[in-house]
Design a protein around this motif. Structure first.
Motif, PDB file in Angstrom:
ATOM      1  N   VAL A  51      91.361 100.096 -14.557  1.00  0.00           N
ATOM      2  CA  VAL A  51      91.271 101.471 -14.096  1.00  0.00           C
ATOM      3  C   VAL A  51      92.281 101.706 -12.978  1.00  0.00           C
ATOM      4  CG1 VAL A  51      89.792 103.196 -12.985  1.00  0.00           C
ATOM      5  CG2 VAL A  51      88.857 101.711 -14.772  1.00  0.00           C
ATOM      6  N   MET A  52      93.116 102.724 -13.171  1.00  0.00           N
ATOM      7  CA  MET A  52      94.109 103.107 -12.172  1.00  0.00           C
ATOM      8  C   MET A  52      93.614 104.294 -11.339  1.00  0.00           C
ATOM      9  SD  MET A  52      97.311 103.005 -14.811  1.00  0.00           S
ATOM     10  CE  MET A  52      98.660 103.149 -13.653  1.00  0.00           C
ATOM     11  N   GLY A  53      92.816 105.158 -11.960  1.00  0.00           N
ATOM     12  CA  GLY A  53      92.282 106.334 -11.293  1.00  0.00           C
ATOM     13  C   GLY A  53      91.439 107.135 -12.261  1.00  0.00           C
TER      14      GLY A  53
ATOM     15  N   ILE B  45      88.835 113.288  -7.599  1.00  0.00           N
ATOM     16  CA  ILE B  45      90.062 112.748  -8.185  1.00  0.00           C
ATOM     17  C   ILE B  45      90.503 111.620  -7.269  1.00  0.00           C
ATOM     18  CG2 ILE B  45      91.532 114.478  -7.070  1.00  0.00           C
ATOM     19  CD1 ILE B  45      93.352 114.078  -9.674  1.00  0.00           C
ATOM     20  N   THR B  46      90.803 110.506  -7.848  1.00  0.00           N
ATOM     21  CA  THR B  46      91.219 109.373  -7.039  1.00  0.00           C
ATOM     22  C   THR B  46      92.126 108.455  -7.844  1.00  0.00           C
ATOM     23  OG1 THR B  46      90.448 107.608  -5.565  1.00  0.00           O
ATOM     24  CG2 THR B  46      89.207 107.941  -7.595  1.00  0.00           C
ATOM     25  N   VAL B  47      93.041 107.850  -7.138  1.00  0.00           N
ATOM     26  CA  VAL B  47      93.963 106.877  -7.722  1.00  0.00           C
ATOM     27  C   VAL B  47      93.920 105.646  -6.824  1.00  0.00           C
ATOM     28  CG1 VAL B  47      96.373 106.395  -8.300  1.00  0.00           C
ATOM     29  CG2 VAL B  47      95.437 108.675  -8.720  1.00  0.00           C
ATOM     30  N   GLY B  48      93.818 104.484  -7.428  1.00  0.00           N
ATOM     31  CA  GLY B  48      93.802 103.239  -6.666  1.00  0.00           C
ATOM     32  C   GLY B  48      95.055 103.097  -5.814  1.00  0.00           C
ATOM     33  N   PRO B  49      94.934 102.498  -4.624  1.00  0.00           N
ATOM     34  CA  PRO B  49      96.074 102.383  -3.712  1.00  0.00           C
ATOM     35  C   PRO B  49      97.329 101.790  -4.346  1.00  0.00           C
ATOM     36  CG  PRO B  49      94.072 101.627  -2.635  1.00  0.00           C
ATOM     37  CD  PRO B  49      93.720 101.885  -4.076  1.00  0.00           C
TER      38      PRO B  49
ATOM     39  N   TYR C 103      98.376 102.142  -7.276  1.00  0.00           N
ATOM     40  CA  TYR C 103      98.941 103.003  -8.317  1.00  0.00           C
ATOM     41  C   TYR C 103      99.353 104.381  -7.795  1.00  0.00           C
ATOM     42  CZ  TYR C 103      96.737  99.445 -11.222  1.00  0.00           C
ATOM     43  OH  TYR C 103      96.360  98.257 -11.784  1.00  0.00           O
ATOM     44  N   ARG C 104      99.299 104.561  -6.493  1.00  0.00           N
ATOM     45  CA  ARG C 104      99.649 105.866  -5.929  1.00  0.00           C
ATOM     46  C   ARG C 104     101.154 106.085  -5.973  1.00  0.00           C
ATOM     47  NH1 ARG C 104      95.201 105.325  -1.314  1.00  0.00           N
ATOM     48  NH2 ARG C 104      93.448 105.831  -2.661  1.00  0.00           N
ATOM     49  N   ARG C 105     101.537 107.345  -5.920  1.00  0.00           N
ATOM     50  CA  ARG C 105     102.932 107.792  -5.923  1.00  0.00           C
ATOM     51  C   ARG C 105     103.631 107.550  -7.268  1.00  0.00           C
ATOM     52  NH1 ARG C 105     102.548 109.559  -1.189  1.00  0.00           N
ATOM     53  NH2 ARG C 105     102.530 108.547   0.797  1.00  0.00           N
ATOM     54  N   LEU C 106     102.828 107.517  -8.338  1.00  0.00           N
ATOM     55  CA  LEU C 106     103.371 107.377  -9.688  1.00  0.00           C
ATOM     56  C   LEU C 106     103.201 108.672 -10.496  1.00  0.00           C
ATOM     57  CD1 LEU C 106     102.000 103.822 -10.638  1.00  0.00           C
ATOM     58  CD2 LEU C 106     104.284 104.409  -9.795  1.00  0.00           C
ATOM     59  N   GLY C 107     102.627 109.691  -9.894  1.00  0.00           N
ATOM     60  CA  GLY C 107     102.405 110.964 -10.582  1.00  0.00           C
ATOM     61  C   GLY C 107     101.127 111.013 -11.403  1.00  0.00           C
TER      62      GLY C 107
END
Length: 175
Positions: free
Chosen positions: A53-55, A75-79, A81-85
């Motif tokens: 899971v990435m987000g 809405i959440t994205v794992g640290p 995987y952030r800044r990937l859009g």
């Protein structure tokens, strides 16, 4: 390569890498399952090719008339995987909600990073809700909105929403 797909109940066993992040609001299992049962098409997960899971994004549809809208509950994205859009792609899903007038979300007024991201996605502050995040440290929340194509006259947003202060118990009457 990653995959965006509908959230499954079994994903609850593999999203700790995302949910344990301090920037993520978390809920109890029954809350997640309620959303999954009621709005399955508005609850999606982004995974790696290996299935990690990435987000995820969790939303709902609510309201009537010009208040018919999508709501971003989480809405959440794992640290890592952030800044990937990824958040941008997941938000797009909620912006195609059942011919809604707008999409809204709540965010802590202190969360400048998230507020900046939402502004980049086209959201603006509609109002400030006093002590929306009640707990050990009470904090106000911004109700941010993005008008959708149905709102051609942009009636569901306002200028200077940061200056409109409401109490949490007044939310329904202010929509």
């Amino acid at each position: 390569m990653s995959q965006l797909r509908r959230f499954k109940a079994t994903d609850l066993f593999s999203f700790n890498n995302v949910n344990l992040d301090v920037l993520t609001e978390t809920y109890n299992i029954s809350f997640y399952l309620q959303y999954l049962a009621r709005w399955p098409d508005l609850f999606s997960v982004q995974t790696t090719a290996q299935g990690n899971v990435m987000g995820y994004v969790m939303g709902k549809a609510e309201g009537t008339g010009k208040n018919w809208h999508g709501h971003v509950t989480a809405i959440t994205v794992g640290p890592e995987y952030r800044r990937l859009g990824l958040a941008d792609g997941m938000m797009d899903l909620l912006e195609e909600v059942y011919d809604a007038w707008f999409v809204d979300l709540y965010v802590r007024v202190s969360n400048a990073v998230a507020i900046g991201m939402y502004r980049k996605f086209g959201y603006s502050v509609y109002r400030r809700v006093k002590n929306y995040y009640a707990g050990t440290i009470d904090e106000d929340g911004y109700d941010m909105r993005k008008p959708l194509k149905r709102d051609k006259k942009r009636e569901t947003i306002r200028e200077n929403g940061e200056n409109v202060l409401v109490n949490p118990e007044d939310l329904d009457s202010w929509r």
